[in-house]
Design a protein around this motif. Structure first.
Motif, mmCIF file in Angstrom:
data_model
loop_
_atom_site.group_PDB
_atom_site.id
_atom_site.type_symbol
_atom_site.label_atom_id
_atom_site.label_comp_id
_atom_site.label_asym_id
_atom_site.label_seq_id
_atom_site.Cartn_x
_atom_site.Cartn_y
_atom_site.Cartn_z
ATOM 1 N N ASN A 129 1.649 4.542 -2.999
ATOM 2 C CA ASN A 129 1.753 5.968 -2.818
ATOM 3 C C ASN A 129 3.168 6.488 -3.196
ATOM 4 N N ASN A 130 3.840 5.630 -3.609
ATOM 5 C CA ASN A 130 5.451 6.273 -3.823
ATOM 6 C C ASN A 130 6.000 7.058 -2.848
ATOM 7 N N ASP A 131 5.756 6.427 -1.345
ATOM 8 C CA ASP A 131 6.246 7.406 -0.496
ATOM 9 C C ASP A 131 7.167 6.087 0.385
ATOM 10 N N ILE A 132 7.836 5.503 -0.242
ATOM 11 C CA ILE A 132 9.121 4.238 0.300
ATOM 12 C C ILE A 132 9.847 4.973 1.013
ATOM 13 N N ASN A 133 10.404 5.941 0.144
ATOM 14 C CA ASN A 133 11.872 6.407 0.639
ATOM 15 C C ASN A 133 11.851 7.879 1.226
ATOM 16 N N ILE A 134 10.531 8.455 1.460
ATOM 17 C CA ILE A 134 10.438 9.541 2.197
ATOM 18 C C ILE A 134 10.625 9.653 3.679
ATOM 19 N N LYS B 123 0.739 -0.977 0.099
ATOM 20 C CA LYS B 123 -0.125 -0.077 0.121
ATOM 21 C C LYS B 123 0.749 1.230 0.079
ATOM 22 N N LEU B 124 2.003 1.176 0.777
ATOM 23 C CA LEU B 124 2.928 2.556 0.862
ATOM 24 C C LEU B 124 3.476 2.391 -0.472
ATOM 25 N N GLU B 125 4.010 1.500 -1.296
ATOM 26 C CA GLU B 125 4.382 1.389 -2.333
ATOM 27 C C GLU B 125 3.684 2.172 -3.634
#
Length: 254
Positions: A249-254, A245-247
């Motif tokens: 949102n493209n927010d893995i590396n934030i 789910k986080l992937e």
């Protein structure tokens, strides 16, 4: 007068001695909620069930709708129309049948703070916090040091101090440490003892700091599970589901 949206439900499949305490337990829930002061109105407006169960597994936990844990919640818990609720706060039999009101108030206020976190945090921070918690469980680390747990421990100490006074709480916590039946419970109360409630705690900032510390380790673990030629456990499956789910949102590396 505004009607409360939440309900308190006691599993009926329990002996009469425990059921006789349920009226006092219900009164205590309202005492604890009201001690949240300005946040009490927010709590009362939420669509959740505070459920006193019949198992002695954990003291309590929060289940959020459309998560693996909520979806797999056993129907034998016998909550009427439980899919109706946005959240379920589970309170164990150990808390339900206890004669120690302060112990109960600590648990109830802790889980209510998790409910408030669910309301106030962004979806991204909730996902990251859940992944951190699941990673700790997979690695058999103690989750008491994670930000959402520290925040809930801190608030439970504040709420019980408002209700019972500093002197009573200062006496109660060492008793729990000295009588703890296992190392996890001892560590839990030691964590609470160490918390300075006079100092501010910025939950969003702390989650972001923890994510920065563990995100590479978590990514490595995810890759390891995905490459595994053996069958994965239920815990690993849930871990992958939340991480995916986080992937998205493209927010893995934030």
């Amino acid at each position: 007068m505004e009607e409360n949206k939440f309900i308190i439900y006691f599993n009926p499949n329990i002996n009469i001695e425990v059921r006789e305490k349920d009226h006092k337990n219900e009164q205590l829930v309202y005492k604890v909620i009201n001690a949240f002061r300005e946040e009490a109105r927010i709590i009362k407006k939420q669509n959740f069930c505070l459920y006193f169960g019949y198992r002695k597994n954990e003291l309590g936990f929060l289940l959020v709708k459309n998560t693996p844990e909520y979806n797999s919640f056993p129907e034998r818990h016998d909550i009427p129309d439980y899919n109706h609720f946005d959240c379920i706060i589970y309170v164990s039999l150990e808390v339900r049948e206890s004669n120690n009101e302060i112990f109960k108030a600590f648990t109830i206020s802790h889980e209510l703070q998790h409910l408030l976190q669910e309301i106030s945090l962004s979806n991204i921070l909730k996902l990251k916090s859940t992944i951190l918690f699941m990673y700790y469980i997979l690695k058999r680390k103690n989750p008491h040091e994670l930000p959402r747990e520290i925040d809930a421990q801190r608030k439970s100490k504040i709420i019980t101090t408002r209700i019972y006074g500093e002197e009573e709480i200062a006496s109660f916590i060492p008793q729990q440490i000295s009588t703890a039946k296992d190392s996890d419970k001892k560590l839990y109360w030691e964590h609470i003892k160490s918390i300075n409630t006079k100092s501010p705690y910025f939950l969003e900032k702390e989650i972001s700091l923890y994510w920065g510390k563990y995100k590479q380790e978590i990514k490595n673990e995810i890759e390891k599970i995905r490459k595994s030629s053996e069958g994965i456990t239920g815990e690993e499956k849930n871990f992958l589901e939340i991480y995916s789910k986080l992937e998205k949102n493209n927010d893995i590396n934030i």
